[in-house]
Design a protein around this motif. Structure first.
Motif, PDB file in Angstrom:
ATOM      1  N   ASP A 263       0.854  -1.188   0.000  1.00 12.74           N
ATOM      2  CA  ASP A 263       0.000   0.000   0.000  1.00 12.74           C
ATOM      3  C   ASP A 263       0.893   1.241   0.000  1.00 12.74           C
ATOM      4  O   ASP A 263       1.522   1.572   1.003  1.00 12.74           O
ATOM      5  N   LYS A 264       0.928   1.923  -1.127  1.00 12.47           N
ATOM      6  CA  LYS A 264       1.846   3.044  -1.324  1.00 12.47           C
ATOM      7  C   LYS A 264       1.594   4.218  -0.369  1.00 12.47           C
ATOM      8  O   LYS A 264       2.476   5.062  -0.168  1.00 12.47           O
ATOM      9  N   LYS A 265       0.411   4.268   0.245  1.00  9.83           N
ATOM     10  CA  LYS A 265       0.115   5.411   1.113  1.00  9.83           C
ATOM     11  C   LYS A 265       1.001   5.435   2.365  1.00  9.83           C
ATOM     12  O   LYS A 265       1.118   6.466   3.029  1.00  9.83           O
ATOM     13  N   PHE A 266       1.635   4.300   2.679  1.00  7.11           N
ATOM     14  CA  PHE A 266       2.501   4.243   3.852  1.00  7.11           C
ATOM     15  C   PHE A 266       3.958   4.617   3.540  1.00  7.11           C
ATOM     16  O   PHE A 266       4.777   4.707   4.438  1.00  7.11           O
ATOM     17  N   GLU A 267       4.233   4.814   2.268  1.00  9.21           N
ATOM     18  CA  GLU A 267       5.606   5.071   1.864  1.00  9.21           C
ATOM     19  C   GLU A 267       6.187   6.312   2.531  1.00  9.21           C
ATOM     20  O   GLU A 267       7.345   6.341   2.942  1.00  9.21           O
ATOM     21  N   GLY A 268       5.367   7.353   2.660  1.00  6.17           N
ATOM     22  CA  GLY A 268       5.836   8.600   3.240  1.00  6.17           C
ATOM     23  C   GLY A 268       6.310   8.448   4.680  1.00  6.17           C
ATOM     24  O   GLY A 268       7.295   9.085   5.099  1.00  6.17           O
ATOM     25  N   ILE A 269       5.633   7.594   5.451  1.00  5.61           N
ATOM     26  CA  ILE A 269       6.003   7.368   6.855  1.00  5.61           C
ATOM     27  C   ILE A 269       7.400   6.781   6.943  1.00  5.61           C
ATOM     28  O   ILE A 269       8.239   7.219   7.730  1.00  5.61           O
ATOM     29  N   PHE A 270       7.648   5.780   6.107  1.00  2.95           N
ATOM     30  CA  PHE A 270       8.945   5.096   6.147  1.00  2.95           C
ATOM     31  C   PHE A 270      10.045   5.930   5.502  1.00  2.95           C
ATOM     32  O   PHE A 270      11.206   5.834   5.895  1.00  2.95           O
ATOM     33  N   LYS A 271       9.677   6.762   4.531  1.00  3.86           N
ATOM     34  CA  LYS A 271      10.658   7.664   3.937  1.00  3.86           C
ATOM     35  C   LYS A 271      11.146   8.674   4.966  1.00  3.86           C
ATOM     36  O   LYS A 271      12.338   9.023   5.000  1.00  3.86           O
ATOM     37  N   LYS A 272      10.235   9.146   5.819  1.00  3.01           N
ATOM     38  CA  LYS A 272      10.609  10.095   6.859  1.00  3.01           C
ATOM     39  C   LYS A 272      11.587   9.456   7.845  1.00  3.01           C
ATOM     40  O   LYS A 272      12.581  10.070   8.233  1.00  3.01           O
ATOM     41  N   ILE A 273      11.292   8.207   8.224  1.00  2.00           N
ATOM     42  CA  ILE A 273      12.198   7.474   9.122  1.00  2.00           C
ATOM     43  C   ILE A 273      13.566   7.315   8.469  1.00  2.00           C
ATOM     44  O   ILE A 273      14.606   7.552   9.088  1.00  2.00           O
ATOM     45  N   LEU A 274      13.550   6.936   7.194  1.00  2.00           N
ATOM     46  CA  LEU A 274      14.801   6.726   6.471  1.00  2.00           C
ATOM     47  C   LEU A 274      15.593   8.022   6.335  1.00  2.00           C
ATOM     48  O   LEU A 274      16.824   8.027   6.471  1.00  2.00           O
ATOM     49  N   ASN A 275      14.908   9.121   6.093  1.00  2.00           N
ATOM     50  CA  ASN A 275      15.589  10.418   5.979  1.00  2.00           C
ATOM     51  C   ASN A 275      16.283  10.787   7.290  1.00  2.00           C
ATOM     52  O   ASN A 275      17.393  11.339   7.285  1.00  2.00           O
ATOM     53  N   ASN A 276      15.622  10.502   8.407  1.00  2.00           N
ATOM     54  CA  ASN A 276      16.225  10.794   9.709  1.00  2.00           C
ATOM     55  C   ASN A 276      17.446   9.915   9.971  1.00  2.00           C
ATOM     56  O   ASN A 276      18.428  10.357  10.567  1.00  2.00           O
ATOM     57  N   ILE A 277      17.388   8.665   9.505  1.00  2.00           N
ATOM     58  CA  ILE A 277      18.550   7.770   9.633  1.00  2.00           C
ATOM     59  C   ILE A 277      19.678   8.260   8.737  1.00  2.00           C
ATOM     60  O   ILE A 277      20.848   8.272   9.130  1.00  2.00           O
ATOM     61  N   THR A 278      19.322   8.688   7.532  1.00  2.00           N
ATOM     62  CA  THR A 278      20.312   9.141   6.556  1.00  2.00           C
ATOM     63  C   THR A 278      21.085  10.364   7.059  1.00  2.00           C
ATOM     64  O   THR A 278      22.265  10.535   6.735  1.00  2.00           O
ATOM     65  N   LYS A 279      20.435  11.182   7.867  1.00  2.00           N
ATOM     66  CA  LYS A 279      21.120  12.343   8.439  1.00  2.00           C
ATOM     67  C   LYS A 279      22.347  11.918   9.228  1.00  2.00           C
ATOM     68  O   LYS A 279      23.393  12.564   9.190  1.00  2.00           O
ATOM     69  N   PHE A 280      22.198  10.784   9.942  1.00  2.00           N
ATOM     70  CA  PHE A 280      23.350  10.274  10.679  1.00  2.00           C
ATOM     71  C   PHE A 280      24.404   9.723   9.724  1.00  2.00           C
ATOM     72  O   PHE A 280      25.595   9.993   9.872  1.00  2.00           O
TER      73      PHE A 280
END
Length: 299
Positions: free
Chosen positions: A278-295
């Motif tokens: 379900d593509k509608k959840f992609e944004g939630i996980f992208k936000k998590i990934l972006n925060n990890i990527t900052k590190f």
């Protein structure tokens, strides 16, 4: 190669769901390799839609030893019986010989060391297997399985990580994503060693927070940086607030919050990562990934 490990203090908090979705998103922009470091109950492959037939190069591993008894050399002194702390040795009074239970033997070697007649030796036993598969999402996946009734899952996890690192270097992977076992035992310690960052997932319940604290103390022992993801946060908003307060007190970043939704269950039933189901959840996980990527980008 950066090593990211997803951890949870208790089972059922959504660790595998998070691992599968982050793996899919990471693979869109990075060369990655993914591994399931839960040798007791490896489920990440299922969440990625992989079945037994999809794995190649299954190989048996021998990380444990068991005591083997030579009756011809035994003089019936009973010293082995006295020294075994695992109840793996019983005594046959008729034959005046020990009886070894391989299921209970931990391979500690005490019986071998104390035997004055060299009637006992330790031999390697097959206690698990490791396999490699090509996922449909553009990355290689390595998993291991502990043999039913066997011990030594921590040692198998260490081998799984070694195999993943070797293959990752060969494939020129930029990131290794590891799905750890739950808890604070040997498999978890083996999983987190050598990690560059830990993503700790929890849920808004007292038991989950308590187990999260124990898991983070373990991570802290190895001085590995970490952040928290709160799953099903909206089921108990008041307790989610307590988790956030705990994180704020100890300056732990909240990487993201995942809402409760039955579609997550349906995604697992259909053997698909939820960001694919379900593509509608992609944004939630992208936000998590972006925060990890900052590190990851700090270096």
């Amino acid at each position: 190669m950066k090593v990211l490990t997803i951890l949870s203090g208790k089972g059922g908090t959504g660790k595998t769901t998070l691992s599968a979705s982050l793996a899919v998103l990471l693979a869109k922009k990075n060369k990655i390799i993914v591994t399931d470091c839960d040798a007791d109950a490896p489920n990440l492959g299922l969440a990625l839609g992989l079945q037994e037939k999809d794995f190649s190069l299954w190989k048996k591993v021998q990380t444990n030893e068991k005591a083997v008894f030579d009756g011809k050399k035994c003089k019936g002194c009973k010293k082995c019986l006295e020294v075994c702390n695992f109840g793996a040795i019983k005594w046959d009074n008729k034959k005046n010989k020990p009886i070894f239970n391989s299921m209970l033997c931990e391979g500690c070697g005490s019986c071998m060391l104390i035997c004055p007649n060299n009637a006992i030796k330790l031999v390697k036993v097959n206690n698990g297997k490791i396999g490699i598969a090509d996922s449909k999402y553009g990355f290689k996946f390595i998993s291991g399985q502990l043999k039913v009734g066997a011990t030594g899952s921590g040692k198998i996890v260490s081998l799984i990580k070694d195999e993943t690192e070797k293959l990752g270097k060969k494939e020129k992977a930029e990131i290794m994503l590891s799905d750890s076992a739950a808890g604070v035992g040997c498999p978890v310690i083996a999983s987190i060693q050598g990690s560059d960052y830990i993503i700790a997932i929890t849920e808004p319940t007292p038991s989950a927070l308590n187990d999260l604290k124990r898991a983070l103390r373990t991570v802290g022992h190895f001085r590995i940086p970490y952040g928290i993801v709160i799953n099903k946060w909206d089921l108990n908003k008041n307790f989610s607030k307590k988790i956030e307060e705990f994180a704020e007190k100890y300056k732990i970043p909240i990487l993201g919050k995942i809402p409760y939704n039955k579609e997550f269950v349906n995604a697992l039933v259909n053997l698909k990562p939820v960001v694919i189901y379900d593509k509608k959840f992609e944004g939630i996980f992208k936000k998590i990934l972006n925060n990890i990527t900052k590190f990851l980008n700090k270096d």
